[in-house]
Write a protein that holds these residues in place. Structure first.
Motif, mmCIF file in Angstrom:
data_model
loop_
_atom_site.group_PDB
_atom_site.id
_atom_site.type_symbol
_atom_site.label_atom_id
_atom_site.label_comp_id
_atom_site.label_asym_id
_atom_site.label_seq_id
_atom_site.Cartn_x
_atom_site.Cartn_y
_atom_site.Cartn_z
ATOM 1 N N TYR A 27 2.787 51.378 10.972
ATOM 2 C CA TYR A 27 3.218 50.984 11.969
ATOM 3 C C TYR A 27 4.330 49.450 12.055
ATOM 4 C CZ TYR A 27 1.332 46.248 9.379
ATOM 5 O OH TYR A 27 1.471 45.330 8.244
ATOM 6 N N ASP A 30 6.643 52.284 12.970
ATOM 7 C CA ASP A 30 6.614 52.910 14.247
ATOM 8 C C ASP A 30 7.367 51.200 14.716
ATOM 9 O OD1 ASP A 30 4.804 54.911 13.985
ATOM 10 O OD2 ASP A 30 3.174 53.739 14.129
ATOM 11 N N ARG A 31 7.031 50.406 14.393
ATOM 12 C CA ARG A 31 7.537 49.225 15.315
ATOM 13 C C ARG A 31 8.811 49.287 15.130
ATOM 14 N NH1 ARG A 31 4.668 44.034 12.715
ATOM 15 N NH2 ARG A 31 6.818 43.317 12.640
ATOM 16 N N THR A 41 12.832 42.772 14.284
ATOM 17 C CA THR A 41 11.445 43.481 14.129
ATOM 18 C C THR A 41 10.655 42.930 13.043
ATOM 19 O OG1 THR A 41 12.742 45.242 15.379
ATOM 20 C CG2 THR A 41 10.605 46.029 14.830
#
Length: 87
Positions: A27, A30-31, A41
């Motif tokens: 995850y 993905d960010r 981020t």
């Protein structure tokens, strides 16, 4: 102040290492794929968690026979620096 941005090849390397070593952190990748500026981020804790994973990879595969960084290790070292520098 200049913000350090991860390149597509650096993001690909992070993606590879995370997929192999800690898929539960995907995850975070993905960010970063959406916004490759770790200082925006990722929280400090997330950046350190990802950097620690890359440090493990560096120790396992990034050093040559003389304990100097090989080309792969130099790539990892550069990414680790970007993650730790929160500019």
């Amino acid at each position: 102040m200049q913000r350090l941005k991860l390149s597509p090849s650096e993001l690909g390397l992070i993606q590879e290492v995370v997929a192999r070593r800690a898929p539960d952190l995907s995850y975070l990748v993905d960010r970063l794929l959406l916004c490759p500026l770790p200082s925006i981020t990722l929280s400090d804790a997330e950046a350190h968690e990802l950097a620690n994973l890359l440090i493990d990879e560096f120790c396992a595969k990034g050093l040559g026979e003389n304990d100097e960084p090989n080309p792969y290790g130099k790539q990892l070292d550069s990414i680790i620096g970007i993650l730790y520098f929160r500019g």
